[in-house]
Design a protein around this motif. Structure first.
Motif, PDB file in Angstrom:
ATOM      1  N   ALA A 117      45.738  36.010  42.251  1.00  0.00           N
ATOM      2  CA  ALA A 117      44.921  36.124  41.041  1.00  0.00           C
ATOM      3  C   ALA A 117      43.434  35.981  41.358  1.00  0.00           C
ATOM      4  O   ALA A 117      42.595  36.734  40.850  1.00  0.00           O
ATOM      5  CB  ALA A 117      45.347  35.069  40.021  1.00  0.00           C
ATOM      6  N   LYS A 118      43.096  35.010  42.221  1.00  0.00           N
ATOM      7  CA  LYS A 118      41.696  34.816  42.599  1.00  0.00           C
ATOM      8  C   LYS A 118      41.147  36.023  43.334  1.00  0.00           C
ATOM      9  O   LYS A 118      39.999  36.434  43.120  1.00  0.00           O
ATOM     10  CB  LYS A 118      41.566  33.568  43.458  1.00  0.00           C
ATOM     11  N   SER A 119      41.959  36.597  44.216  1.00  0.00           N
ATOM     12  CA  SER A 119      41.505  37.762  44.986  1.00  0.00           C
ATOM     13  C   SER A 119      41.270  38.959  44.080  1.00  0.00           C
ATOM     14  O   SER A 119      40.272  39.680  44.220  1.00  0.00           O
ATOM     15  CB  SER A 119      42.536  38.110  46.069  1.00  0.00           C
ATOM     16  N   ILE A 120      42.188  39.188  43.133  1.00  0.00           N
ATOM     17  CA  ILE A 120      42.002  40.294  42.191  1.00  0.00           C
ATOM     18  C   ILE A 120      40.730  40.088  41.381  1.00  0.00           C
ATOM     19  O   ILE A 120      39.913  41.008  41.217  1.00  0.00           O
ATOM     20  CB  ILE A 120      43.222  40.410  41.253  1.00  0.00           C
ATOM     21  N   ALA A 121      40.536  38.863  40.886  1.00  0.00           N
ATOM     22  CA  ALA A 121      39.339  38.562  40.093  1.00  0.00           C
ATOM     23  C   ALA A 121      38.071  38.755  40.918  1.00  0.00           C
ATOM     24  O   ALA A 121      37.062  39.268  40.411  1.00  0.00           O
ATOM     25  CB  ALA A 121      39.419  37.135  39.561  1.00  0.00           C
ATOM     26  N   LEU A 122      38.115  38.351  42.173  1.00  0.00           N
ATOM     27  CA  LEU A 122      36.951  38.484  43.043  1.00  0.00           C
ATOM     28  C   LEU A 122      36.543  39.943  43.195  1.00  0.00           C
ATOM     29  O   LEU A 122      35.359  40.292  43.055  1.00  0.00           O
ATOM     30  CB  LEU A 122      37.247  37.873  44.412  1.00  0.00           C
ATOM     31  N   TYR A 123      37.506  40.800  43.467  1.00  0.00           N
ATOM     32  CA  TYR A 123      37.199  42.219  43.642  1.00  0.00           C
ATOM     33  C   TYR A 123      36.712  42.850  42.339  1.00  0.00           C
ATOM     34  O   TYR A 123      35.808  43.696  42.355  1.00  0.00           O
ATOM     35  CB  TYR A 123      38.431  42.964  44.163  1.00  0.00           C
ATOM     36  N   LEU A 124      37.297  42.448  41.214  1.00  0.00           N
ATOM     37  CA  LEU A 124      36.856  42.995  39.929  1.00  0.00           C
ATOM     38  C   LEU A 124      35.485  42.472  39.535  1.00  0.00           C
ATOM     39  O   LEU A 124      34.670  43.208  38.957  1.00  0.00           O
ATOM     40  CB  LEU A 124      37.889  42.670  38.846  1.00  0.00           C
ATOM     41  N   ASP A 125      35.211  41.206  39.841  1.00  0.00           N
ATOM     42  CA  ASP A 125      33.891  40.635  39.558  1.00  0.00           C
ATOM     43  C   ASP A 125      32.807  41.377  40.338  1.00  0.00           C
ATOM     44  O   ASP A 125      31.686  41.563  39.838  1.00  0.00           O
ATOM     45  CB  ASP A 125      33.865  39.149  39.918  1.00  0.00           C
TER      46      ASP A 125
END
Length: 238
Positions: A14-22
């Motif tokens: 979840a953190k990795s997905i959020a990081l890339y989207l951010d």
């Protein structure tokens, strides 16, 4: 920028997905279970949801189905995350309303690309025509509502965003034969590289909503080995 809700119980994913989207300037919010996800979907009104299939409490299929049934929730695009080896038909063939799927483990850059493709689809529908009309249907492109006309009565048909776009595409060229590849390019974009069986699943879901008998369709017809076509008299555009 669009709001994206990430529903994933594995914190690192979840953190990795959020990081890339951010990094792409999307606004993201995360949660780890289905119950919280349903509450956030109502509060946040996201444009797109990244939804893991396996969740504690309520699984992703049930979450997806409940979100589609919420009358006051913005109709979001839903991208389902699955594990390797799960059949696509099992995932999106259950009429739950997922728009696309990605199997884990996956490239986060590829996932962002798929998300961008989904969000761009709403822009592709913009055009000069305000509505498409055939003998039994009217597709209001501005309000994104489909009406069915039977026995002098008008009935609103509840469709997901993708189902509406698919129906509008069919109605834009009655009688035209569409291959799976053409429908994927039209609705998902030429950068889509998933399984083309996703088209069959969405056609099946659309038929359940517009046909009197989805097992014997009258409007959306299959041409074996070729693709699909929509038949309902001559097109009228307004």
């Amino acid at each position: 920028m669009p709001d994206i809700l990430i529903i994933e119980d594995e914190d690192e994913i979840a953190k990795s997905i959020a990081l890339y989207l951010d990094r792409e300037s999307y606004h993201t919010q995360r949660c780890r279970d289905g119950v919280t996800a349903l509450t956030l979907a109502q509060q946040m009104q996201p444009d797109l949801i990244v939804l893991d299939l396996m969740l504690p409490g309520i699984n992703g299929l049930e979450v997806c189905a409940r979100i589609r049934q919420m009358p006051k929730v913005k109709d979001p695009y839903i991208l389902m995350l699955t594990s390797k080896g799960e059949e696509v038909d099992q995932l999106i063939g259950l009429s739950t309303g997922a728009d696309d799927y990605v199997a884990k483990p996956c490239s986060y850059k590829m996932l962002v690309t798929r998300i961008q493709t989904l969000l761009r689809r709403s822009l592709r529908q913009g055009g000069k025509t305000a509505s498409y009309r055939t003998q039994h249907f009217t597709a209001d492109l501005d309000r994104r509502i489909l009406y069915r006309h039977l026995h002098s009565e008008r009935e609103e048909i509840t469709l997901t965003s993708l189902e509406f776009e698919l129906m509008a595409t069919f109605m834009s060229y009655p009688g035209r034969v569409w291959t799976r590849a053409q429908l994927i390019e039209k609705l998902w974009g030429d950068d889509y590289f998933g399984d083309d069986r996703v088209v069959d699943t969405h056609v099946a879901r659309l038929r359940k909503k517009i046909e009197a008998d989805s097992a014997n369709p009258v409007f959306v017809q299959t041409l074996i080995g070729i693709g699909y076509k929509f038949e309902d008299s001559k097109l009228s555009a307004a």
